[in-house]
Design a protein around this motif. Structure first.
Motif, mmCIF file in Angstrom:
data_model
loop_
_atom_site.group_PDB
_atom_site.id
_atom_site.type_symbol
_atom_site.label_atom_id
_atom_site.label_comp_id
_atom_site.label_asym_id
_atom_site.label_seq_id
_atom_site.Cartn_x
_atom_site.Cartn_y
_atom_site.Cartn_z
ATOM 1 N N ALA A 118 -3.157 13.284 16.599
ATOM 2 C CA ALA A 118 -4.213 12.314 16.275
ATOM 3 C C ALA A 118 -4.613 12.353 14.794
ATOM 4 C CB ALA A 118 -5.420 12.509 17.184
ATOM 5 N N PRO A 119 -4.937 13.518 14.226
ATOM 6 C CA PRO A 119 -5.295 13.515 12.800
ATOM 7 C C PRO A 119 -4.114 13.218 11.883
ATOM 8 C CG PRO A 119 -5.285 15.751 13.663
ATOM 9 C CD PRO A 119 -5.139 14.841 14.836
ATOM 10 N N LEU A 120 -2.901 13.594 12.299
ATOM 11 C CA LEU A 120 -1.733 13.284 11.476
ATOM 12 C C LEU A 120 -1.508 11.778 11.425
ATOM 13 C CD1 LEU A 120 0.751 16.046 12.735
ATOM 14 C CD2 LEU A 120 -0.549 16.057 10.595
ATOM 15 N N VAL A 121 -1.658 11.111 12.558
ATOM 16 C CA VAL A 121 -1.515 9.649 12.589
ATOM 17 C C VAL A 121 -2.597 8.992 11.738
ATOM 18 C CG1 VAL A 121 -1.682 7.611 14.075
ATOM 19 C CG2 VAL A 121 -0.345 9.598 14.812
ATOM 20 N N GLU B 148 -1.564 8.749 3.307
ATOM 21 C CA GLU B 148 -1.508 10.034 2.603
ATOM 22 C C GLU B 148 -1.318 11.175 3.599
ATOM 23 O OE1 GLU B 148 -3.967 12.475 -0.845
ATOM 24 O OE2 GLU B 148 -4.708 10.532 -0.160
ATOM 25 N N LEU B 149 -0.087 11.375 4.016
ATOM 26 C CA LEU B 149 0.218 12.438 4.974
ATOM 27 C C LEU B 149 0.518 13.729 4.208
ATOM 28 C CD1 LEU B 149 0.574 13.266 7.915
ATOM 29 C CD2 LEU B 149 2.954 12.513 7.772
ATOM 30 N N THR B 150 -0.541 14.396 3.760
ATOM 31 C CA THR B 150 -0.429 15.664 3.046
ATOM 32 C C THR B 150 -1.369 16.671 3.698
ATOM 33 O OG1 THR B 150 -2.224 15.181 1.502
ATOM 34 C CG2 THR B 150 -0.002 14.436 0.875
ATOM 35 N N PRO B 151 -1.102 17.971 3.543
ATOM 36 C CA PRO B 151 -2.020 18.968 4.116
ATOM 37 C C PRO B 151 -3.455 18.788 3.653
ATOM 38 C CG PRO B 151 0.041 20.009 3.491
ATOM 39 C CD PRO B 151 0.107 18.598 2.980
ATOM 40 N N ASP B 152 -3.647 18.498 2.372
ATOM 41 C CA ASP B 152 -5.012 18.353 1.861
ATOM 42 C C ASP B 152 -5.719 17.161 2.488
ATOM 43 O OD1 ASP B 152 -4.880 20.562 0.228
ATOM 44 O OD2 ASP B 152 -4.384 19.433 -1.594
ATOM 45 N N PHE B 153 -5.009 16.045 2.631
ATOM 46 C CA PHE B 153 -5.665 14.865 3.178
ATOM 47 C C PHE B 153 -5.929 15.017 4.670
ATOM 48 C CE2 PHE B 153 -5.963 10.401 4.603
ATOM 49 C CZ PHE B 153 -7.040 10.019 3.811
ATOM 50 N N VAL B 154 -4.975 15.592 5.392
ATOM 51 C CA VAL B 154 -5.219 15.835 6.817
ATOM 52 C C VAL B 154 -6.410 16.768 6.986
ATOM 53 C CG1 VAL B 154 -4.254 16.709 8.973
ATOM 54 C CG2 VAL B 154 -2.804 15.431 7.415
ATOM 55 N N ASP B 155 -6.530 17.762 6.105
ATOM 56 C CA ASP B 155 -7.677 18.663 6.154
ATOM 57 C C ASP B 155 -8.980 17.895 5.967
ATOM 58 O OD1 ASP B 155 -8.732 21.436 6.239
ATOM 59 O OD2 ASP B 155 -9.305 21.039 4.159
ATOM 60 N N SER B 156 -8.989 16.939 5.057
ATOM 61 C CA SER B 156 -10.200 16.140 4.855
ATOM 62 C C SER B 156 -10.507 15.277 6.070
ATOM 63 C CB SER B 156 -10.060 15.264 3.601
ATOM 64 O OG SER B 156 -9.141 14.197 3.803
ATOM 65 N N VAL B 157 -9.460 14.811 6.757
ATOM 66 C CA VAL B 157 -9.651 14.004 7.968
ATOM 67 C C VAL B 157 -10.341 14.827 9.053
ATOM 68 C CG1 VAL B 157 -8.457 12.847 9.878
ATOM 69 C CG2 VAL B 157 -7.770 12.393 7.513
ATOM 70 N N VAL B 158 -9.836 16.038 9.315
ATOM 71 C CA VAL B 158 -10.411 16.826 10.403
ATOM 72 C C VAL B 158 -11.790 17.359 10.032
ATOM 73 C CG1 VAL B 158 -8.188 17.402 11.419
ATOM 74 C CG2 VAL B 158 -9.180 18.946 9.717
ATOM 75 N N GLY C 14 -6.374 25.339 9.502
ATOM 76 C CA GLY C 14 -5.505 25.851 8.439
ATOM 77 C C GLY C 14 -4.605 24.825 7.806
ATOM 78 N N GLN C 15 -5.083 23.586 7.696
ATOM 79 C CA GLN C 15 -4.349 22.511 7.015
ATOM 80 C C GLN C 15 -2.976 22.231 7.638
ATOM 81 O OE1 GLN C 15 -4.262 23.295 2.738
ATOM 82 N NE2 GLN C 15 -6.276 22.361 2.537
ATOM 83 N N PHE C 16 -2.838 22.505 8.938
ATOM 84 C CA PHE C 16 -1.606 22.204 9.667
ATOM 85 C C PHE C 16 -0.389 22.844 8.982
ATOM 86 C CE2 PHE C 16 -4.728 19.332 11.184
ATOM 87 C CZ PHE C 16 -4.386 19.034 12.491
ATOM 88 N N GLU C 17 -0.596 24.077 8.553
ATOM 89 C CA GLU C 17 0.414 24.776 7.754
ATOM 90 C C GLU C 17 1.742 24.928 8.486
ATOM 91 O OE1 GLU C 17 0.967 29.054 5.386
ATOM 92 O OE2 GLU C 17 -0.808 28.684 6.635
ATOM 93 N N ARG C 18 1.703 25.360 9.739
ATOM 94 C CA ARG C 18 2.945 25.589 10.471
ATOM 95 C C ARG C 18 3.643 24.267 10.799
ATOM 96 N NH1 ARG C 18 2.605 29.161 15.470
ATOM 97 N NH2 ARG C 18 4.715 29.772 14.838
#
Length: 279
Positions: free
Chosen positions: A89-92, A99-109, A179-183
């Motif tokens: 859901a947050p990746l979509v 902007e599919l980046t760890p930083d932007f996904v982190d801001s979304v969640v 953790g910014q969807f690191e894995r």
């Protein structure tokens, strides 16, 4: 590059995830459980689409997730991809915003609200999800209470990100949120760098993730010793000392299901598709 939208790639990622074979302990093209079959995952992926569309359209993340779970559950097995949808859901949402980046996904969640947390709890009313009992003092926030826990969430001002952060030590999907969807992003890069059919890349990514960390779903359902055994044997597969197909057959026979790892693979496949993985 493909012209698929992020929502289409999310649905495709769910479908590709279940085709990965062998995928030790999970349903794949060759292995099923008596009450959880390949077809259920196909139906779950299609049923989740309307909720994923809400995420892509900028709807509240919790609401989009709850609707995706409700649609997923519209097949006879119940819970097939709850955790995968929580990853997707947050990746979509991020990809649809360009902007599919760890930083932007982190801001979304981190931008989720108390209302999103309430929707997350309501999602547990659609399906049975294996979770541990909450720690002492947090019984009012047991997710199995569903909407009955919403007044407590509201009183404490807990957002969906807060809920995930509180569970990050014991739940692999929650750890991704915190953790910014690191894995997920790391596995996506490995899938892109790999070659061969996507189903085989997904299978290899699954075993690699399984060897890296204990699967938290196995910890919950089967205990820490079983999770450590699975991790150890996944490492043996990577070292060439054990056969992946034989491990898959054994885990299915023993009802040991590394479901959290499968959730991360679904997310990784989505990121890889968005970054140009050719199917």
């Amino acid at each position: 590059m493909s012209d698929r939208t992020p929502v289409q790639n999310a649905e495709l990622a769910l479908l590709l995830e279940v085709t990965g074979t062998p995928k030790p302990g999970n349903v794949d093209r060759d292995r099923e459980f008596s009450d959880l079959r390949f077809e259920h995952f196909m139906a779950g992926a299609v049923g989740a689409r309307p909720g994923l569309e809400r995420a892509g359209a900028g709807d509240r993340l919790g609401r989009a997730f709850e609707r995706a779970v409700a649609g997923m559950a519209d097949q006879s097995a119940g819970n097939t991809q709850f955790g995968a949808l929580l990853v997707l859901a947050p990746l979509v949402a991020a990809a649809s915003d360009g902007e599919l980046t760890p930083d932007f996904v982190d801001s979304v969640v981190r931008g989720t609200t108390v209302d999103d947390a309430a929707d997350f709890y309501r999602a547990f009313e659609h399906v049975d999800v294996a979770v541990d009992d909450p720690p002492d003092g947090l019984e009012p926030l047991d997710v199995r209470r569903g909407s009955d826990a919403v007044p407590v969430l509201e009183a404490r001002g807990l957002t969906l990100f807060d809920v995930m952060e509180q569970s990050a030590d014991v739940d692999g999907v929650a750890a991704e949120w915190a953790g910014q969807f690191e894995r997920v992003f790391a596995a996506a890069e490995r899938i892109l760098a790999d070659d061969g059919p996507v189903s085989e890349r997904a299978s290899r990514a699954f075993v690699e993730l399984l060897a890296e960390e204990r699967d938290t779903f196995v910890v919950t359902r089967n205990g820490p010793e079983a999770a450590e055994e699975v991790q150890r044997r996944a490492k043996a597969v990577l070292d060439g000392d054990e056969d992946a197909a034989e491990l898959a057959d054994d885990l299915v026979e023993r009802d040991i299901n590394p479901g959290t790892t499968a959730d991360l693979v679904a997310g990784a496949l989505f990121v890889a598709l968005e970054r140009g993985l050719v199917v």
